[in-house]
Motif scaffolding. Structure first.
Motif, PDB file in Angstrom:
ATOM      1  N   UNK A  44       1.014  -1.161   0.079  1.00 56.80           N
ATOM      2  CA  UNK A  44      -0.082  -0.031  -0.103  1.00 56.80           C
ATOM      3  C   UNK A  44       0.990   1.230  -0.008  1.00 56.80           C
ATOM      4  N   UNK A  45       0.392   2.176  -0.574  1.00 56.82           N
ATOM      5  CA  UNK A  45       1.128   3.435  -0.661  1.00 56.82           C
ATOM      6  C   UNK A  45       1.656   4.049   0.472  1.00 56.82           C
ATOM      7  N   UNK A  46       0.769   3.921   1.630  1.00 54.80           N
ATOM      8  CA  UNK A  46       1.128   4.589   2.740  1.00 54.80           C
ATOM      9  C   UNK A  46       2.543   3.934   3.442  1.00 54.80           C
ATOM     10  N   UNK A  47       2.547   2.608   3.231  1.00 53.19           N
ATOM     11  CA  UNK A  47       3.802   1.726   3.754  1.00 53.19           C
ATOM     12  C   UNK A  47       4.910   2.146   2.941  1.00 53.19           C
ATOM     13  N   UNK A  48       4.930   2.387   1.764  1.00 53.44           N
ATOM     14  CA  UNK A  48       5.919   2.719   0.697  1.00 53.44           C
ATOM     15  C   UNK A  48       6.583   3.948   1.260  1.00 53.44           C
ATOM     16  N   UNK A  49       5.514   5.196   1.488  1.00 56.19           N
ATOM     17  CA  UNK A  49       5.974   6.305   2.073  1.00 56.19           C
ATOM     18  C   UNK A  49       6.693   6.224   3.133  1.00 56.19           C
ATOM     19  N   UNK A  50       6.109   5.480   4.189  1.00 53.15           N
ATOM     20  CA  UNK A  50       6.815   5.382   5.428  1.00 53.15           C
ATOM     21  C   UNK A  50       8.281   4.917   5.477  1.00 53.15           C
ATOM     22  N   UNK A  51       8.273   3.660   4.614  1.00 55.79           N
ATOM     23  CA  UNK A  51       9.685   3.300   4.415  1.00 55.79           C
ATOM     24  C   UNK A  51      10.660   4.223   3.725  1.00 55.79           C
ATOM     25  N   UNK A  52       9.903   5.017   2.766  1.00 50.79           N
ATOM     26  CA  UNK A  52      11.049   5.937   2.266  1.00 50.79           C
ATOM     27  C   UNK A  52      11.646   6.607   3.145  1.00 50.79           C
ATOM     28  N   UNK A  53      10.894   7.154   4.139  1.00 54.49           N
ATOM     29  CA  UNK A  53      11.366   8.022   5.130  1.00 54.49           C
ATOM     30  C   UNK A  53      12.330   7.566   6.309  1.00 54.49           C
ATOM     31  N   UNK A  54      12.334   5.994   6.484  1.00 51.70           N
ATOM     32  CA  UNK A  54      13.099   5.492   7.227  1.00 51.70           C
ATOM     33  C   UNK A  54      14.168   4.938   6.995  1.00 51.70           C
ATOM     34  N   UNK A  55      14.580   4.844   5.632  1.00 49.20           N
ATOM     35  CA  UNK A  55      15.900   4.498   5.164  1.00 49.20           C
ATOM     36  C   UNK A  55      16.825   5.603   5.350  1.00 49.20           C
ATOM     37  N   UNK A  56      18.006   5.285   5.301  1.00 46.27           N
ATOM     38  CA  UNK A  56      19.180   6.608   5.015  1.00 46.27           C
ATOM     39  C   UNK A  56      19.616   6.299   3.769  1.00 46.27           C
ATOM     40  N   UNK A  57      20.373   7.055   3.171  1.00 43.38           N
ATOM     41  CA  UNK A  57      20.773   7.098   1.959  1.00 43.38           C
ATOM     42  C   UNK A  57      22.271   7.889   1.710  1.00 43.38           C
ATOM     43  N   UNK A  58      23.310   7.183   1.228  1.00 44.68           N
ATOM     44  CA  UNK A  58      24.812   7.834   1.040  1.00 44.68           C
ATOM     45  C   UNK A  58      24.865   8.324  -0.110  1.00 44.68           C
TER      46      UNK A  58
END
Length: 365
Positions: free
Chosen positions: A280-294
């Motif tokens: 679901x779109x809400x879970x995708x959005x949540x995870x995008x903001x939980x990862x870190x990126x180098x």
């Protein structure tokens, strides 16, 4: 720096993990305030660019190469360029770019033939890391290696890395023998890491099913495109499997600005119903903001990543020595310094403050 000062208690780690989780849900203005607070704690203005924390730094201990050659695991002349780490070149690059601390990720740790050999080889690596940290206080931090062919060795290695060397995280490949992060076979490892509120650094390699090092498309090196897809597959599988929901104290850093993940975020939301189980779109959005990126790669224009994840989730990384000093100075650093989306405050966060929020023990180096 003493081991006691480096090692983080489980309580401290859980607090750090909780802070990282809270950061993901915080608004942009408060995120910038946190960045500013961290900078005011030690560095400000241009000083932050001279106190960078490099979270993407490959380390192949010369002493390990000597040992591995005697064991018949490597042929020195055939080693790839990224496995030819040396101290003088590394310190020169760090000083040139303004890197105060490099987080070392031990490489070549998937070549052991037995558990006993893995323990012996890792002992060589740990001794080299201990000597390096002692000789250059504050310049180097450590990631613990996971040797997934030998789970009992991994448990021993992680305990040693955290409790003796003060490791700030753990490194694991995006896929192992074609099985991607997020698969249930990783649950035992992730449970150990969640217990320590670990920062997990992923790293891509060749896509499954092809000969190691052989280009999938003739004439195009795999690190050009395939590595980014490898990272993206791992990230999507972590989202699909709800891994960070099951292990809430685990923080995941995606290299190379998350591969293609920021670019396909809308696609995932639109077509998530076709996954099993559905996304679901809400879970995708949540995870995008939980990862870190180098930023290793170098990072592409940052607009999509900042709007997808937030600037406070971006960490400075070089990919040294896979990326040469010339690439780092001509592409990686300018990509951060000249990107119009990145304000000075955001740059200070990327260079240093964001890493300190994620791994507070780095501030005690």
């Amino acid at each position: 720096m003493s081991v006691s000062n480096q090692a983080m208690t489980r309580r401290g780690l859980l607090i750090a993990g909780g802070a990282a989780t809270a950061a993901a849900a915080t608004s942009g203005s408060s995120a910038l305030a946190r960045e500013e607070s961290a900078v005011q704690g030690g560095w400000s203005g241009d000083d932050a660019s001279r106190a960078r924390i490099d979270v993407h730094h490959h380390f192949t201990a010369p002493a390990w190469v000597d040992w591995a050659e005697r064991e018949g695991l490597v042929v020195r002349e055939e080693l790839p360029w990224w496995a030819r780490w040396d101290l003088d070149s590394t310190l020169a690059l760090m000083d040139r770019v303004g890197i105060a601390t490099a987080v070392l990720n031990p490489t070549m740790q998937d070549r052991y033939r037995s558990a006993a050999q893995a323990r012996e080889g890792l002992t060589v690596v740990f001794e080299a890391l201990s000597d390096l940290i002692a000789a250059h206080p504050g310049r180097f931090a450590v990631l613990g290696p996971a040797v997934l062919d030998h789970p009992e060795v991994t448990t021993w290695a992680l305990r040693h890395a955290f409790d003796e060397l003060g490791a700030v995280g753990v490194s694991v490949k995006a896929n192992y023998n074609g099985v991607y992060l997020g698969d249930p076979s990783y649950d035992s490892l992730f449970a150990q890491l969640d217990e320590r509120a670990t920062v997990l650094f992923t790293h891509p390699l060749d896509l499954p099913s092809g000969p190691p090092g052989s280009p999938t498309v003739p004439g195009i090196p795999n690190f050009m495109c395939d590595f980014l897809l490898d990272t993206t597959r791992a990230a999507v599988n972590l989202i699909r499997s709800k891994t960070l929901d099951r292990y809430p104290h685990l923080s995941v850093v995606l290299p190379h600005a998350g591969g293609f993940l920021p670019q396909i975020a809308t696609r995932m939301k639109a077509f998530g119903d076709f996954c099993t189980p559905p996304l679901d779109a809400a879970r995708v959005q949540d995870y995008l903001h939980r990862f870190y990126y180098d930023t290793a790669g170098p990072m592409a224009p940052a607009g999509t990543l900042v709007s997808t994840a937030g600037a406070d989730r971006i960490l400075f990384g070089t990919d040294w020595p896979a990326a040469s000093a010339d690439i780092i100075t001509a592409f990686t650093v300018p990509a951060i310094e000249t990107d119009p989306v990145l304000t000075d405050r955001r740059r200070r966060g990327i260079n240093r403050a964001n890493a300190l929020h994620l791994m507070p023990s780095l501030g005690r180096a």
